[in-house]
Write an enzyme that holds these catalytic residues in place. Structure first.
Site, PDB file in Angstrom:
ATOM      1  N   ASN A   1     -18.636 -32.143  52.953  1.00 55.83           N
ATOM      2  CA  ASN A   1     -18.228 -33.371  53.646  1.00 55.83           C
ATOM      3  C   ASN A   1     -17.972 -33.158  55.136  1.00 55.83           C
ATOM      4  O   ASN A   1     -17.431 -34.030  55.814  1.00 55.83           O
ATOM      5  CB  ASN A   1     -16.973 -33.964  52.985  1.00 55.83           C
TER       6      ASN A   1
ATOM      7  N   HIS B   1      -8.416  -0.799  23.015  1.00 62.13           N
ATOM      8  CA  HIS B   1      -9.234  -0.847  24.236  1.00 62.13           C
ATOM      9  C   HIS B   1     -10.735  -0.977  23.998  1.00 62.13           C
ATOM     10  O   HIS B   1     -11.460  -1.379  24.896  1.00 62.13           O
ATOM     11  CB  HIS B   1      -8.937   0.415  25.060  1.00 62.13           C
TER      12      HIS B   1
ATOM     13  N   ASP C   1      -3.362  -5.756  25.614  1.00 63.08           N
ATOM     14  CA  ASP C   1      -4.456  -6.726  25.693  1.00 63.08           C
ATOM     15  C   ASP C   1      -4.220  -7.906  24.753  1.00 63.08           C
ATOM     16  O   ASP C   1      -5.058  -8.261  23.922  1.00 63.08           O
ATOM     17  CB  ASP C   1      -5.807  -6.057  25.416  1.00 63.08           C
TER      18      ASP C   1
ATOM     19  N   GLU D   1     -42.330   3.171  32.586  1.00 63.56           N
ATOM     20  CA  GLU D   1     -41.978   2.839  33.969  1.00 63.56           C
ATOM     21  C   GLU D   1     -41.063   1.614  34.024  1.00 63.56           C
ATOM     22  O   GLU D   1     -40.125   1.554  34.823  1.00 63.56           O
ATOM     23  CB  GLU D   1     -43.246   2.594  34.783  1.00 63.56           C
TER      24      GLU D   1
ATOM     25  N   HIS E   1      -2.555   2.252  25.057  1.00 67.04           N
ATOM     26  CA  HIS E   1      -3.668   1.303  25.000  1.00 67.04           C
ATOM     27  C   HIS E   1      -5.033   1.958  25.147  1.00 67.04           C
ATOM     28  O   HIS E   1      -5.949   1.687  24.369  1.00 67.04           O
ATOM     29  CB  HIS E   1      -3.512   0.223  26.067  1.00 67.04           C
TER      30      HIS E   1
ATOM     31  N   ASP F   1      -6.457 -18.429  49.479  1.00 68.84           N
ATOM     32  CA  ASP F   1      -5.939 -19.789  49.361  1.00 68.84           C
ATOM     33  C   ASP F   1      -4.456 -19.754  48.991  1.00 68.84           C
ATOM     34  O   ASP F   1      -4.068 -20.072  47.872  1.00 68.84           O
ATOM     35  CB  ASP F   1      -6.752 -20.544  48.300  1.00 68.84           C
TER      36      ASP F   1
ATOM     37  N   ASP G   1     -15.869 -31.456  56.929  1.00 68.97           N
ATOM     38  CA  ASP G   1     -14.508 -31.555  57.455  1.00 68.97           C
ATOM     39  C   ASP G   1     -13.954 -30.201  57.885  1.00 68.97           C
ATOM     40  O   ASP G   1     -12.780 -30.086  58.235  1.00 68.97           O
ATOM     41  CB  ASP G   1     -13.571 -32.180  56.416  1.00 68.97           C
TER      42      ASP G   1
ATOM     43  N   ASN H   1      -4.576  -2.895  29.742  1.00 67.09           N
ATOM     44  CA  ASN H   1      -5.162  -3.069  31.076  1.00 67.09           C
ATOM     45  C   ASN H   1      -5.335  -4.543  31.447  1.00 67.09           C
ATOM     46  O   ASN H   1      -5.540  -4.871  32.619  1.00 67.09           O
ATOM     47  CB  ASN H   1      -6.500  -2.328  31.187  1.00 67.09           C
ATOM     48  N   HIS H   2      -5.218  -5.458  30.478  1.00 64.32           N
ATOM     49  CA  HIS H   2      -5.322  -6.888  30.794  1.00 64.32           C
ATOM     50  C   HIS H   2      -3.962  -7.539  31.027  1.00 64.32           C
ATOM     51  O   HIS H   2      -3.926  -8.723  31.387  1.00 64.32           O
ATOM     52  CB  HIS H   2      -6.083  -7.627  29.691  1.00 64.32           C
TER      53      HIS H   2
END
Length: 650
Positions: free
Chosen positions: A622, A404, A204, A508, A288, A580, A624, A236-237
């Site tokens: 726009n 971690h 990390d 509640e 980690h 993308d 398009d 983990n990163h």
């Protein structure tokens, strides 16, 4: 006469002592109240951090859902789904170093640091001085460092084996998360890495902070100069999919607008070659996250670690049992992607191997015995002291050092001294929220802990002002979590408001909050910050939303759609970025509709197709036929009207 004088002096001394004791007792109570306030604020920060990580892990389930349900049964959607998996599971098609670097020249006008290969200690010094001056390392050098690091890392085993001596200590650092000032402070206090001053950095390095690239470059350059004395474990990163959510991808693209995509492509492969752990003196395991009852160091030593591209893309053979009951029993269980038994792609780990790595990257220790699902994070497990003893004994080890988790003091000792957590990013959540720490140890000695905290101008403020600022920040992000589930919360409140008075009991209200948000927080203790309570103890539940709202692109958008967009905006951004493929920042209207319908079907967001079609037409600003999804997602943000003054947690 002399006796009378002595008596008066004695009485005066008693009064002074009594006054001192009163002041001392008051100060102790004051400090205790501050500690309670800090504890609650940190609980909020950590619960929301883990909830966010849980959402990230659940993306894996979404990808599996798409692959399993749409590639064969829905021809319209299959092309989009196939492209997503081509983009996320592609083989690294990286050219060789010379071809890649030949496209990027360092101009004479460049006034930043210049590195000479092969690297030496001089280059470490040059880099540190440049980063202190907030200079940017040229993309050519960044790529050259990454290529060199990949070449050396490929030759390393899955676990680095380190020997220490009474006269030669080793330093172990935990999460840094892009906080360059912390790394600089560690080097100032403890010295730079060298043959006589070895280090282990336990994952990390990146994400969240603003200087992840600088930290990564410093660590990799130090590693290339001292490959036997600086050890880098994967966290983990160190995962390209995590970087999409938590900031490192954005940082790279902002700092390297022209060549950022090339850097990301090479970096993705460098991650996969990082060792997954370090073993010191054949006694101390440094990983980690943690372990599980099924952790098998033999398997971890032998698997091909470079096949772990991302924890979000888990493979599994179709005829294997998903078996591990601890995973299936979790409410947020991530169902791995299934492939045919005879069609396991060569780049995939087996399911067992994948789970072994996820456990050591994501797991957390707990005081309760046994091994059970890590429902807070959504990945890995919680492991108790009995599991620690069993795994250490089986592998003839004495101690587990892991990171971690942010700890108020920078470190924590648990499981009867057999587990140590070290976290090196100070002020992780907010200024003053926690100290950082590192560990020094040598053969046959107990670990030594060194704490620190990076200071800034705000640290000169009185203690209560710093605590107020930290509390304010904690409650802001908690309210943002609440407003993202406003409709669900109101439905839960109204279910218990039988008289339709707008009021329910505190019990509640607390039950409803936990039932909907699932943050495992002490809601009764936090209630004075979140809701109005009358003298009889009844809660005006709508007051929870008095000072906050979600801004939306159009006033006509329905509340449930607005909340869904805001709640899942990070997930959607990751998915849209994957779609993308040409990195234009645009997706077509058809892609938008298709992805929303897939997302809606899996997450059960209860958004009908007509709303999706209406939303698509709204966001095509726009007209398009394309959607700028980054600008679209920015349109959903939270507005805080005011902060409640004069209240505190204790």
């Amino acid at each position: 006469m002399g006796c009378g004088t002595s008596s008066k002096k004695g009485n005066k001394s008693k009064k002074v002592i009594k006054a001192a004791l009163v002041i001392q007792n008051w100060y102790r109570r004051y400090r205790a109240r501050l500690r309670v306030r800090q504890h609650y604020a940190l609980a909020i920060f950590q619960s929301i951090e883990y909830s966010d990580e849980q959402g990230q892990m659940q993306l894996s389930s979404f990808f599996s859902f798409m692959l399993e349900n749409y590639t064969k049964t829905n021809n319209e959607d299959s092309a989009l789904v196939t492209r997503i998996f081509d983009n996320t599971r592609r083989e690294s098609q990286i050219k060789d170093r010379d071809d890649f670097l030949g496209l990027i020249e360092v101009p004479d006008s460049y006034d930043g640091p210049r590195l000479q290969f092969p690297l030496t200690f001089t280059d470490i010094h040059i880099l540190l001085q440049a980063f202190k001056q907030q200079q940017i390392l040229h993309a050519h050098y960044v790529l050259e460092v990454l290529f060199e690091a990949r070449k050396v890392l490929k030759q390393m085993p899955n676990f680095s084996h380190v020997k220490t001596f009474p006269a030669k200590e080793i330093t172990i650092c935990g999460d840094l998360h892009g906080k360059l000032d912390d790394l600089m402070l560690i080097f100032y206090k403890n010295g730079l890495p060298s043959e006589n001053n070895p280090y282990v950095f336990n994952g990390d390095f990146v994400d969240r902070g603003n200087n992840s690239m600088e930290i990564l470059m410093i660590l990799l350059v130090c590693f290339l100069v001292y490959p036997s004395d600086l050890h880098l474990n994967r966290g983990n990163h160190e995962d390209f999919m995590m970087n999409l959510r938590y900031g490192f991808t954005k940082e790279i693209l902002q700092k390297y607008k022209l060549h950022g995509r090339k850097i990301l492509q090479v970096l993705e492969e460098v991650y996969t070659w990082l060792p997954i752990g370090t073993i010191i003196d054949n006694e101390i395991l440094v990983i980690h996250g943690g372990i599980s009852e099924s952790t098998d160091l033999n398997t971890l030593h032998q698997l091909q670690r470079n096949k772990m591209k991302s924890v979000l893309m888990p493979p599994v053979l179709g005829n294997q049992e998903t078996g591990e009951k601890r995973n299936k029993s979790a409410s947020n269980y991530v169902e791995p992607r299934k492939v045919e038994p005879d069609k396991t792609p060569s780049e995939d780990l087996t399911k067992q191997e994948w789970e072994q790595i996820v456990d050591i990257l994501w797991s957390d220790p707990r005081g309760k015995k046994g091994c059970y699902p890590n429902t807070s994070r959504g990945g890995g497990c919680y492991f108790g002291p009995d599991v620690t003893s069993k795994v250490l004994s089986k592998n003839q080890l004495k101690m587990l050092i892991r990171s971690h988790e942010c700890k108020p003091d920078g470190y924590e000792v648990s499981h009867d001294g057999k587990v140590i957590t070290v976290f090196s990013a100070s002020n992780y959540y907010e200024e003053g929220s926690n100290r950082g720490a590192y560990i020094r140890l040598s053969y046959g000695t107990m670990p030594q802990f060194f704490q620190y905290q990076v200071t800034s101008t705000s640290c000169l403020n009185p203690l209560h002002q710093r605590m107020n600022a930290m509390e304010s920040s904690a409650f802001k992000i908690l309210k943002e979590k609440m407003i993202s589930r406003k409709t669900d919360l109101i439905n839960a409140f109204e279910l218990r408001d039988h008289s339709r008075s707008g009021r329910i009991s505190l019990a509640e209200w607390a039950f409803s909050m936990e039932n909907i948000l699932g943050l495992n927080l002490p809601w009764r203790s936090l209630s004075s910050h979140l809701v109005t309570i009358d003298s009889s103890g009844s809660v005006d539940y709508m007051s929870s939303f008095d000072d906050i709202r979600i801004e939306k692109p159009t006033k006509d958008m329905k509340s449930n759609l607005t909340e869904t967009m805001y709640r899942y905006r990070s997930d959607l951004k990751i998915i849209f970025n994957i779609i993308d493929s040409d990195q234009s920042g645009l997706i077509s209207m058809d892609e938008f509709r298709t992805m929303w319908k897939l997302f809606n079907a899996h997450y059960k967001a209860h958004i009908d197709d007509s709303q999706i079609d209406e939303l698509a037409s709204i966001v095509d600003f726009n007209k398009d036929g394309n959607i700028d999804f980054n600008e679209f997602l920015k349109a959903f943000y939270v507005v805080h009207k005011y902060d409640k003054p004069g209240t505190s947690l204790a």
